[in-house]
Scaffold this motif. Structure first.
Motif, PDB file in Angstrom:
ATOM      1  N   MET A 224       0.842  -1.175   0.000  1.00  0.00           N
ATOM      2  CA  MET A 224       0.000   0.000   0.000  1.00  0.00           C
ATOM      3  C   MET A 224       0.894   1.248   0.000  1.00  0.00           C
ATOM      4  SD  MET A 224      -3.009   0.922   2.669  1.00  0.00           S
ATOM      5  CE  MET A 224      -4.142  -0.328   2.183  1.00  0.00           C
ATOM      6  N   LYS A 225       0.647   2.152  -0.923  1.00  0.00           N
ATOM      7  CA  LYS A 225       1.455   3.359  -1.027  1.00  0.00           C
ATOM      8  C   LYS A 225       0.903   4.451  -0.130  1.00  0.00           C
ATOM      9  CE  LYS A 225       3.112   2.777  -5.708  1.00  0.00           C
ATOM     10  NZ  LYS A 225       3.249   3.410  -7.014  1.00  0.00           N
ATOM     11  N   ARG A 226       1.825   5.176   0.459  1.00  0.00           N
ATOM     12  CA  ARG A 226       1.443   6.326   1.271  1.00  0.00           C
ATOM     13  C   ARG A 226       1.432   7.564   0.407  1.00  0.00           C
ATOM     14  NH1 ARG A 226       4.981   6.451   6.688  1.00  0.00           N
ATOM     15  NH2 ARG A 226       5.231   4.236   6.914  1.00  0.00           N
ATOM     16  N   SER A 227       0.641   8.529   0.830  1.00  0.00           N
ATOM     17  CA  SER A 227       0.641   9.799   0.101  1.00  0.00           C
ATOM     18  C   SER A 227       1.845  10.629   0.542  1.00  0.00           C
ATOM     19  CB  SER A 227      -0.651  10.561   0.376  1.00  0.00           C
ATOM     20  OG  SER A 227      -0.740  10.880   1.741  1.00  0.00           O
ATOM     21  N   VAL A 228       2.184  11.590  -0.255  1.00  0.00           N
ATOM     22  CA  VAL A 228       3.308  12.474   0.045  1.00  0.00           C
ATOM     23  C   VAL A 228       2.939  13.334   1.252  1.00  0.00           C
ATOM     24  CG1 VAL A 228       4.744  14.326  -0.880  1.00  0.00           C
ATOM     25  CG2 VAL A 228       3.949  12.511  -2.380  1.00  0.00           C
ATOM     26  N   PRO A 229       3.841  13.432   2.243  1.00  0.00           N
ATOM     27  CA  PRO A 229       3.505  14.234   3.425  1.00  0.00           C
ATOM     28  C   PRO A 229       3.396  15.720   3.082  1.00  0.00           C
ATOM     29  CG  PRO A 229       5.779  13.503   3.516  1.00  0.00           C
ATOM     30  CD  PRO A 229       5.154  12.835   2.339  1.00  0.00           C
ATOM     31  N   ASP A 230       2.488  16.377   3.743  1.00  0.00           N
ATOM     32  CA  ASP A 230       2.274  17.802   3.530  1.00  0.00           C
ATOM     33  C   ASP A 230       3.321  18.576   4.330  1.00  0.00           C
ATOM     34  OD1 ASP A 230       1.274  20.269   2.918  1.00  0.00           O
ATOM     35  OD2 ASP A 230      -0.472  20.118   4.249  1.00  0.00           O
TER      36      ASP A 230
ATOM     37  N   GLN B 296       3.519  19.712   8.391  1.00  0.00           N
ATOM     38  CA  GLN B 296       4.619  19.266   9.231  1.00  0.00           C
ATOM     39  C   GLN B 296       5.294  20.445   9.918  1.00  0.00           C
ATOM     40  OE1 GLN B 296       7.126  17.051   6.545  1.00  0.00           O
ATOM     41  NE2 GLN B 296       6.208  15.094   7.144  1.00  0.00           N
TER      42      GLN B 296
END
Length: 100
Positions: A1-7, A11
């Motif tokens: 499962m791929k994670r989305s790019v962190p904002d 952060q």
């Protein structure tokens, strides 16, 4: 499962809020009384970060992904150092000519 790019902005916002809370907590645990200006500074910066996601409006005062300006970061570090009981100010050596 791929994670989305962190904002990055989210952060930076969380990091700034945590740093502000940490500085206030350090001062209260150490029994250091912050001046009225320092308390107001921490409160106002925290409010602006919560409301706008960053505490400054001029893009020249800080990075595009940062929540605090350069000077706000310096002042926050000074307040944290005061709470820890460390020496205040920068320790610099005066400029001198080299002996030939």
């Amino acid at each position: 499962m791929k994670r989305s790019v962190p904002d990055r902005k989210a952060q930076a916002k969380r990091a700034a809020l945590n740093a502000l809370k940490r500085a206030r907590r350090l001062a209260s645990r150490a029994g250091v009384t912050l001046s009225d200006w320092e308390g107001e500074f921490l409160g106002s910066v925290e409010d602006r970060v919560k409301t706008y996601g960053r505490a400054f409006g001029d893009p020249e005062k800080g990075g595009p992904g940062e929540a605090l300006s350069v000077m706000q970061t310096v002042k926050l570090k000074e307040i944290a150092a005061k709470a820890k009981g460390e020496k205040k100010g920068l320790q610099r050596k005066p400029f001198r000519r080299k002996a030939d």
